[in-house]
Design a protein around this motif. Structure first.
Motif, mmCIF file in Angstrom:
data_model
loop_
_atom_site.group_PDB
_atom_site.id
_atom_site.type_symbol
_atom_site.label_atom_id
_atom_site.label_comp_id
_atom_site.label_asym_id
_atom_site.label_seq_id
_atom_site.Cartn_x
_atom_site.Cartn_y
_atom_site.Cartn_z
ATOM 1 N N SER A 16 0.090 2.851 -3.266
ATOM 2 C CA SER A 16 -0.370 3.959 -4.109
ATOM 3 C C SER A 16 0.502 4.016 -5.356
ATOM 4 C CB SER A 16 -0.279 5.283 -3.355
ATOM 5 O OG SER A 16 1.077 5.592 -3.138
ATOM 6 N N GLU A 17 -0.107 4.417 -6.457
ATOM 7 C CA GLU A 17 0.601 4.346 -7.732
ATOM 8 C C GLU A 17 1.697 5.382 -7.895
ATOM 9 O OE1 GLU A 17 -1.861 4.017 -11.126
ATOM 10 O OE2 GLU A 17 -2.606 2.030 -10.520
ATOM 11 N N ASP A 18 1.650 6.432 -7.054
ATOM 12 C CA ASP A 18 2.655 7.491 -7.222
ATOM 13 C C ASP A 18 3.814 7.364 -6.234
ATOM 14 O OD1 ASP A 18 1.089 8.034 -5.075
ATOM 15 O OD2 ASP A 18 0.831 10.174 -5.519
ATOM 16 N N SER A 19 3.842 6.285 -5.462
ATOM 17 C CA SER A 19 4.944 6.130 -4.507
ATOM 18 C C SER A 19 6.226 5.744 -5.236
ATOM 19 C CB SER A 19 4.610 5.059 -3.465
ATOM 20 O OG SER A 19 4.611 3.785 -4.060
ATOM 21 N N GLY A 20 7.345 5.992 -4.606
ATOM 22 C CA GLY A 20 8.641 5.612 -5.162
ATOM 23 C C GLY A 20 8.705 4.116 -5.440
ATOM 24 N N LEU A 21 8.126 3.342 -4.536
ATOM 25 C CA LEU A 21 8.138 1.886 -4.695
ATOM 26 C C LEU A 21 7.350 1.453 -5.923
ATOM 27 C CD1 LEU A 21 7.588 0.626 -1.027
ATOM 28 C CD2 LEU A 21 9.611 0.231 -2.449
ATOM 29 N N ALA A 22 6.204 2.112 -6.138
ATOM 30 C CA ALA A 22 5.361 1.758 -7.290
ATOM 31 C C ALA A 22 6.089 2.074 -8.594
ATOM 32 C CB ALA A 22 4.035 2.504 -7.217
ATOM 33 N N LYS A 23 6.800 3.211 -8.603
ATOM 34 C CA LYS A 23 7.538 3.596 -9.811
ATOM 35 C C LYS A 23 8.664 2.608 -10.080
ATOM 36 C CE LYS A 23 6.390 8.450 -9.497
ATOM 37 N NZ LYS A 23 6.721 9.599 -8.649
ATOM 38 N N TYR A 24 9.336 2.208 -9.017
ATOM 39 C CA TYR A 24 10.419 1.218 -9.132
ATOM 40 C C TYR A 24 9.873 -0.094 -9.695
ATOM 41 C CZ TYR A 24 14.527 -1.487 -7.571
ATOM 42 O OH TYR A 24 15.635 -2.283 -7.508
ATOM 43 N N LEU A 25 8.717 -0.505 -9.175
ATOM 44 C CA LEU A 25 8.090 -1.759 -9.614
ATOM 45 C C LEU A 25 7.697 -1.680 -11.091
ATOM 46 C CD1 LEU A 25 6.966 -4.564 -8.814
ATOM 47 C CD2 LEU A 25 4.859 -3.423 -8.119
ATOM 48 N N VAL B 179 2.219 -0.163 6.000
ATOM 49 C CA VAL B 179 3.223 0.742 6.546
ATOM 50 C C VAL B 179 3.090 2.072 5.803
ATOM 51 C CG1 VAL B 179 5.682 1.044 7.041
ATOM 52 C CG2 VAL B 179 4.732 -1.259 6.917
ATOM 53 N N PRO B 180 2.294 2.986 6.385
ATOM 54 C CA PRO B 180 1.968 4.234 5.684
ATOM 55 C C PRO B 180 3.202 5.045 5.290
ATOM 56 C CG PRO B 180 0.637 3.990 7.684
ATOM 57 C CD PRO B 180 1.653 2.894 7.712
ATOM 58 N N SER B 181 4.243 5.051 6.145
ATOM 59 C CA SER B 181 5.425 5.861 5.832
ATOM 60 C C SER B 181 6.123 5.356 4.562
ATOM 61 C CB SER B 181 6.401 5.859 7.007
ATOM 62 O OG SER B 181 6.890 4.555 7.235
ATOM 63 N N GLN B 182 5.908 4.078 4.214
ATOM 64 C CA GLN B 182 6.540 3.519 3.014
ATOM 65 C C GLN B 182 5.534 3.432 1.858
ATOM 66 O OE1 GLN B 182 9.780 1.853 3.341
ATOM 67 N NE2 GLN B 182 9.968 1.894 5.547
ATOM 68 N N GLY B 183 4.270 3.751 2.120
ATOM 69 C CA GLY B 183 3.242 3.629 1.095
ATOM 70 C C GLY B 183 3.099 2.197 0.611
ATOM 71 N N ALA B 184 3.164 1.249 1.548
ATOM 72 C CA ALA B 184 3.191 -0.149 1.135
ATOM 73 C C ALA B 184 2.513 -1.064 2.152
ATOM 74 C CB ALA B 184 4.641 -0.594 0.972
ATOM 75 N N HIS C 235 16.502 -7.832 7.439
ATOM 76 C CA HIS C 235 15.563 -8.416 6.488
ATOM 77 C C HIS C 235 16.047 -8.273 5.051
ATOM 78 C CE1 HIS C 235 14.128 -4.200 7.000
ATOM 79 N NE2 HIS C 235 13.928 -4.254 5.693
ATOM 80 N N ILE C 236 15.439 -9.088 4.218
ATOM 81 C CA ILE C 236 15.621 -9.026 2.774
ATOM 82 C C ILE C 236 14.262 -8.630 2.229
ATOM 83 C CG2 ILE C 236 16.071 -10.386 0.698
ATOM 84 C CD1 ILE C 236 17.702 -12.281 2.634
ATOM 85 N N ALA C 237 14.189 -7.515 1.497
ATOM 86 C CA ALA C 237 12.898 -7.035 1.009
ATOM 87 C C ALA C 237 12.729 -7.369 -0.472
ATOM 88 C CB ALA C 237 12.777 -5.529 1.224
ATOM 89 N N ILE C 238 11.594 -7.957 -0.772
ATOM 90 C CA ILE C 238 11.275 -8.349 -2.142
ATOM 91 C C ILE C 238 10.035 -7.575 -2.571
ATOM 92 C CG2 ILE C 238 10.585 -10.293 -3.602
ATOM 93 C CD1 ILE C 238 12.140 -12.066 -1.527
ATOM 94 N N LEU C 239 10.174 -6.881 -3.687
ATOM 95 C CA LEU C 239 9.081 -6.049 -4.175
ATOM 96 C C LEU C 239 8.142 -6.892 -5.037
ATOM 97 C CD1 LEU C 239 8.193 -3.064 -4.122
ATOM 98 C CD2 LEU C 239 9.598 -2.712 -6.151
ATOM 99 N N VAL C 240 6.855 -6.842 -4.729
ATOM 100 C CA VAL C 240 5.888 -7.695 -5.432
ATOM 101 C C VAL C 240 4.668 -6.890 -5.867
ATOM 102 C CG1 VAL C 240 6.635 -9.699 -4.073
ATOM 103 C CG2 VAL C 240 4.608 -8.436 -3.346
ATOM 104 N N GLU C 241 3.992 -7.418 -6.879
ATOM 105 C CA GLU C 241 2.754 -6.787 -7.372
ATOM 106 C C GLU C 241 1.603 -7.072 -6.419
ATOM 107 O OE1 GLU C 241 2.232 -5.415 -10.519
ATOM 108 O OE2 GLU C 241 3.960 -6.068 -11.724
#
Ligand code: CO
Length: 135
Positions: A62-71, A38-43, A9-15
């Protein structure tokens, strides 16, 4: 050298997945297979299969996840490429021997039993690469 089978897959991070679907599904024409948390990814993830691969729209929950910080830091856009490999442990060993910087030295197991690990963008020329071993 261990086998790489395909682009998983190609993953695209979105708001906001619903907002992003207006382009990827409605205007561009990909089909939405399903949406899931997907709870393990917080997304939350929308899966849009295409041939043997998928486009995944990933929205941090969640706002404190790694993904949220990246976004927050980098904004929306391409997040990672995922390659399906035959044997993830062997592939990680191969990469370690070659001095490639990894984010995950060991694979972790997803809710559905598949195993994944990430390679550091510093080792790949700026691309976050995920490896997955299918079931
Ligand atoms: Co992924």
């Amino acid at each position: 050298m261990t086998n790489i089978k395909k682009i998983s897959h190609i993953a695209i991070l979105v708001e906001d997945i619903e907002e992003s679907l207006k382009f990827w599904r409605d205007a561009f024409g990909l089909e939405l297979d399903h949406l899931e948390e997907v709870p393990s990814q917080g997304a939350a993830v929308a899966f849009l299969p295409l041939g043997e691969s998928e486009v995944e729209l990933v929205q941090p929950l969640s706002e404190d996840s790694g993904l949220a910080k990246y976004l927050a830091k980098r904004g929306e856009g391409m997040h990672h490429l995922c390659f399906e490999v035959e044997d993830i442990e062997a592939k990680l060993e191969d990469l370690k021997k070659q001095g490639v910087r990894l984010i995950n030295e060991e694979a972790s197991t997803l809710e559905d039993g598949r195993q994944i690990a990430f390679i550091h963008p510093k080792g790949t020329g700026g691309v976050l690469v995920e490896l997955v071993e299918g079931l």
